[in-house]
Scaffold this motif. Structure first.
Motif, short mmCIF file in Angstrom:
data_model
loop_
_atom_site.label_atom_id
_atom_site.label_comp_id
_atom_site.label_asym_id
_atom_site.label_seq_id
_atom_site.Cartn_x
_atom_site.Cartn_y
_atom_site.Cartn_z
N LEU A 97 84.66 90.96 -3.41
CA LEU A 97 85.50 92.13 -3.64
C LEU A 97 86.29 91.93 -4.93
N VAL A 98 86.58 93.03 -5.63
CA VAL A 98 87.29 92.93 -6.90
C VAL A 98 88.47 93.87 -6.92
N ASP A 99 89.64 93.31 -7.25
CA ASP A 99 90.88 94.07 -7.43
C ASP A 99 91.10 94.25 -8.93
N PHE A 143 85.33 87.03 -0.31
CA PHE A 143 86.10 86.49 -1.42
C PHE A 143 86.57 87.63 -2.31
N LYS A 144 87.84 87.57 -2.72
CA LYS A 144 88.36 88.61 -3.60
C LYS A 144 89.02 87.97 -4.82
N LEU A 154 84.57 90.13 -16.34
CA LEU A 154 83.22 90.27 -15.77
C LEU A 154 82.55 88.90 -15.65
N ALA A 155 82.81 88.03 -16.63
CA ALA A 155 82.25 86.68 -16.56
C ALA A 155 82.82 85.91 -15.36
N ARG A 156 84.09 86.13 -15.07
CA ARG A 156 84.70 85.48 -13.90
C ARG A 156 84.05 85.97 -12.61
N VAL A 157 83.83 87.27 -12.52
CA VAL A 157 83.19 87.82 -11.32
C VAL A 157 81.80 87.23 -11.15
N LEU A 190 91.31 90.62 6.75
CA LEU A 190 92.68 90.44 6.29
C LEU A 190 92.69 89.50 5.09
N GLU A 191 93.37 89.91 4.05
CA GLU A 191 93.48 89.10 2.84
C GLU A 191 94.34 87.87 3.07
N HIS A 192 93.98 86.75 2.43
CA HIS A 192 94.72 85.50 2.56
C HIS A 192 94.72 84.80 1.20
#
Length: 235
Positions: A55-57, A13-14, A38-41, A184-186
């Motif tokens: 994963l975090v962008d 999940f990203k 950070l709270a969302r992560v 692969l990102e989706h």
């Protein structure tokens, strides 16, 4: 969204949680500014559990002096990579400095063009995971060349693909062509009619993209859906 994706069979999940952050900032202010992100992560981590990949962008929202504080917080949440804390096409030296002390892989390169660019950011150690986007990097062939070079050097290759089903299919073919490619990102759940935009309809099951048969990408645009939800420009 994370809960829904987990139920649909996705295991990685990203998210891009920091878009309210507006550099420049300071080490004294950045944790407060980034607190909603950070709270969302943390909420996503709670939703997907401890065993899933998160994963975090960062969308280039940080700087040399603020990125260390953010990556420390993300490390506590067992985030799998630190994507573009700064823009590699503009601040490759700064990104290389960040990558030297980051406790997780640094990923990036979505706006880069050409295999030579990706070789350069790998050789400078600005990133350890390259993320070509077939819409920007020069196409499928250039993405494949970049990926083969990255994997051959012992680095990661994960195509950037937060776009529609045509781009995803092209990215899927490029990913499949590189032995050792990463996930692969989706972009999930952004439009109910997404899968119907192509014929045959897009098929993603249990977190996996299925290729249609036929030559080329294997699919064509569904013009009924294009005309219903989009626009057509004539040259």
């Amino acid at each position: 969204m994370a809960e829904r994706a987990a139920k649909a069979g996705f295991r990685a999940f990203k998210c891009a949680p920091f878009d309210e952050v507006r550099p420049p900032s300071t080490p004294g202010a950045i944790l407060e500014e980034a607190a909603p992100g950070l709270a969302r992560v943390a909420a996503v981590r709670d939703a997907i559990g401890p065993d899933a990949t998160l994963l975090v962008d960062c969308h280039s929202r940080f700087e040399r002096d603020t990125a260390p504080l953010i990556v420390d917080e993300l490390h506590k949440l067992d985030v799998g990579w630190f994507e573009e804390p700064v823009q590699p096409t503009e601040d490759a030296e700064v990104l290389a400095e960040i990558a030297r002390w980051a406790p997780m892989p640094v990923a990036g390169g979505e706006s880069g063009y050409g295999a030579e660019f990706f070789d350069e950011i790998l050789d400078s150690e600005a990133v350890s995971v390259i993320m070509p986007d077939v819409k920007h990097c020069g196409g499928i062939g250039e993405a494949v060349r970049s990926g083969c070079s990255a994997v051959g050097k012992g680095n990661g290759f994960s195509i950037h693909s937060p776009a529609g089903p045509i781009s995803l299919l092209a990215s899927g073919h490029a990913t499949a062509a590189v032995s050792g490619a990463m996930r692969l990102e989706h972009a999930v759940y952004e439009a109910d009619w997404r899968a119907d935009l192509v014929l045959p309809t897009e098929r993603v099951e249990d977190g996996r993209l299925w290729f249609p048969g036929g030559v080329g990408l294997g699919a064509t645009l569904n013009w009924d859906i294009v005309q219903r939800f989009g626009r057509v420009w004539k040259a």
